[in-house]
Design a protein around this motif. Structure first.
Motif, PDB file in Angstrom:
ATOM      1  N   GLN A 241      67.522  28.268   0.801  1.00 53.55           N
ATOM      2  CA  GLN A 241      67.707  26.819   0.807  1.00 53.55           C
ATOM      3  C   GLN A 241      69.147  26.395   1.042  1.00 53.55           C
ATOM      4  O   GLN A 241      69.406  25.228   1.301  1.00 53.55           O
ATOM      5  CB  GLN A 241      67.209  26.232  -0.525  1.00 53.55           C
ATOM      6  N   ASP A 254      55.150  32.706   8.963  1.00 50.75           N
ATOM      7  CA  ASP A 254      55.395  31.271   9.126  1.00 50.75           C
ATOM      8  C   ASP A 254      55.529  30.584   7.768  1.00 50.75           C
ATOM      9  O   ASP A 254      56.339  29.668   7.606  1.00 50.75           O
ATOM     10  CB  ASP A 254      54.249  30.622   9.912  1.00 50.75           C
ATOM     11  N   GLY A 255      54.739  31.034   6.782  1.00 50.42           N
ATOM     12  CA  GLY A 255      54.812  30.437   5.451  1.00 50.42           C
ATOM     13  C   GLY A 255      56.162  30.637   4.803  1.00 50.42           C
ATOM     14  O   GLY A 255      56.676  29.740   4.131  1.00 50.42           O
ATOM     15  N   GLU A 258      58.791  28.389   6.455  1.00 56.20           N
ATOM     16  CA  GLU A 258      58.683  26.994   6.030  1.00 56.20           C
ATOM     17  C   GLU A 258      59.593  26.687   4.853  1.00 56.20           C
ATOM     18  O   GLU A 258      59.937  25.526   4.604  1.00 56.20           O
ATOM     19  CB  GLU A 258      57.233  26.663   5.656  1.00 56.20           C
ATOM     20  N   LEU A 259      60.004  27.703   4.111  1.00 54.40           N
ATOM     21  CA  LEU A 259      60.822  27.506   2.921  1.00 54.40           C
ATOM     22  C   LEU A 259      62.318  27.601   3.194  1.00 54.40           C
ATOM     23  O   LEU A 259      63.122  27.402   2.296  1.00 54.40           O
ATOM     24  CB  LEU A 259      60.419  28.530   1.847  1.00 54.40           C
ATOM     25  N   ARG A 262      65.652  23.018   5.959  1.00 58.30           N
ATOM     26  CA  ARG A 262      65.123  22.338   7.144  1.00 58.30           C
ATOM     27  C   ARG A 262      66.147  22.217   8.273  1.00 58.30           C
ATOM     28  O   ARG A 262      65.807  22.365   9.448  1.00 58.30           O
ATOM     29  CB  ARG A 262      64.642  20.930   6.767  1.00 58.30           C
ATOM     30  N   ARG A 266      68.289  28.236  13.489  1.00 58.71           N
ATOM     31  CA  ARG A 266      67.410  29.396  13.445  1.00 58.71           C
ATOM     32  C   ARG A 266      67.576  30.249  14.710  1.00 58.71           C
ATOM     33  O   ARG A 266      67.506  29.730  15.817  1.00 58.71           O
ATOM     34  CB  ARG A 266      65.950  28.963  13.294  1.00 58.71           C
TER      35      ARG A 266
END
Length: 462
Positions: A241, A254-255, A258-259, A262, A266
């Motif tokens: 984060q 992918d899961g 997602e964390l 944002r 990447r």
């Protein structure tokens, strides 16, 4: 998103509350806590609500609702048990463009009240959009256990230093990095332990530090586990984060992605057999280059970075260049996939040891110590063994492992697409050929596979 989340400043502003029972009292309690002036209308009103009205400097009308009650109000809550009254309040408020909430009736609301975690001035709201308020309260209860009451003190100290930090750092990115360092480091620990003076002294010393020291980059080598995002460690999630840029493999699900923060940049550096998005040497150098630019770099790997993940090669170059780094272990595919398939890697009746083996070497073959691997009292777990599966099975049989030895091939383990193929050394290659199997896979050899049918319904995540 069905509702736009927003926080209203209600200090010294009049809010209409229609109703005087237990539900209305709860709503009045929250309004008063936010500093609102209460105007309450109801034929009968609880004693606590009367006290809240008095303490807020509000007014009480012990009668039925009238449209004129809306005058000079900025917010409306209807908490009566009479449907026709609630409908009229909603219609009257909307005609005047006043935000209105009718308790437990989303169709009559223009806003809804969330479940709240109050660590003032830090306030967290949780909402299900009115569809499942009990679920929202359960989520709130979970958050209450994770967020210490002392977080409010952290917000207060941040407020005290805000202007000085803004003056010290001219750009928003530098300010964000500084605050993340403060709020996740020694200053936060001191503040939460009641040592306010020491916390302020620490912040002062950090503000006076050399700019180069403050903006120095760092690399986080994080194991993302075998696929299920719920298998991430808390430390991994925290670093995911706060990273500025993430280099990730194709084995990262992918899961899990997602964390990641944002707005982090990447960069895909995944590898397939004979197909590399970026050579390993270039990945190693990129980690160094990004850190030297002052970035916090997340190197996110499937499984564990130190088990066939080439993490050791990456931190060697970081150490040579004096780049600070952290390594966060992840649940390796062997333990994660085996657990989700109901296959214990060791069992005193079947296997007294387990060996992790790579099925793909630098020389592009499987030239392993086959006599040692053929020992029937151990479990073998082959990573990256799909392409060389037939050779692996033939070599084990040739060196003494029984052709009838149970085996399991796990495809996309721990994810919703997990598939487990059970066979034996003699037949598994044919089974795989008939089932269109694709990487990532894990190959387990040993008598522990016999337990799959017994334990599969009790596996974690079932």
């Amino acid at each position: 998103m069905d509702y736009f989340p927003v926080f209203l400043d209600l200090k010294k502003r009049r809010c209409l509350l229609v109703g005087g029972g237990e539900v209305a009292t709860r709503k009045g309690r929250m309004l008063a806590k936010a500093g609102a002036v209460l105007r309450v209308v109801a034929p009968e009103i609880s004693s606590e609500l009367r006290e809240l009205i008095a303490s807020s400097g509000g007014e009480l009308f012990a009668r039925e609702y009238q449209t004129s009650d809306l005058q000079s109000c900025v917010l409306v809550i209807a908490a009566t048990d009479i449907e026709s009254v609630n409908e009229k309040i909603s219609a009257d408020a909307q005609a005047l463009n006043l935000p209105v909430n009718v308790v437990d009736t989303p169709a009559l609301c223009t806003y809804i009240t969330p479940a709240i975690i109050d660590r003032s001035p830090l306030v967290i709201a949780v909402s299900s959009g009115g569809e499942a308020p009990v679920l929202a309260r359960l989520v709130r209860a979970k958050l209450e256990t994770l967020i210490p009451a002392s977080y409010g003190k952290l917000a207060q100290i941040a407020s005290l230093w805000r202007d000085r930090v803004k003056a010290r750092f001219s750009d928003g990115d530098s300010r964000r990095k500084f605050w993340e360092k403060i709020l996740q480091g020694p200053a936060a620990e001191l503040m939460m332990n009641g040592q306010e003076t020491a916390a302020n002294n620490f912040i002062a010393s950090e503000l006076a530090a050399d700019q180069a020291e403050l903006t120095r980059g760092e690399v986080y080598l994080v194991g993302g586990g075998p696929g299920d995002p719920e298998l991430l460690t808390l430390r991994a999630l925290r670093l995911m984060q706060q990273a500025d840029v993430v280099l990730y493999d194709r084995l990262v699900s992918d899961g899990v992605m997602e964390l990641v923060r944002r707005d982090a940049e990447r960069i895909y550096v995944g590898k397939r057999r004979s197909e590399h998005a970026m050579q390993q040497e270039n990945i190693n150098q990129l980690l160094v280059d990004l850190a030297k630019q002052g970035k916090r770099v997340l190197r996110l790997k499937g499984g564990d970075p130190f088990i066939f993940g080439r993490g050791g090669e990456e931190i060697e170059l970081l150490a040579q260049n004096h780049i600070p780094f952290q390594v966060v272990p992840g649940i390796t595919a062997a333990s994660g996939c085996a657990a989700y398939a109901g296959i214990p890697l060791t069992h005193r009746d079947y296997a007294q040891s387990v060996r992790f083996v790579t099925g793909h070497l630098k020389s592009d073959d499987t030239n392993l110590q086959w006599p040692e691997l053929a020992n029937p009292t151990q479990t073998l777990v082959f990573y990256m063994g799909l392409v060389g599966l037939k050779e692996i099975c033939e070599s084990l049989i040739t060196h003494g492992r029984a052709a009838s030895t149970p085996v399991a091939l796990i495809e996309k383990g721990t994810t919703q697409e997990q598939r487990v193929l059970i066979s034996d050394l003699n037949s598994i290659a044919d089974v795989v050929a008939q089932n269109d199997v694709h990487a990532p896979t894990l190959f387990i050899v040993g008598d522990v596979v016999k337990l799959h049918n017994t334990l599969k319904w009790f596996k974690a995540g079932n």
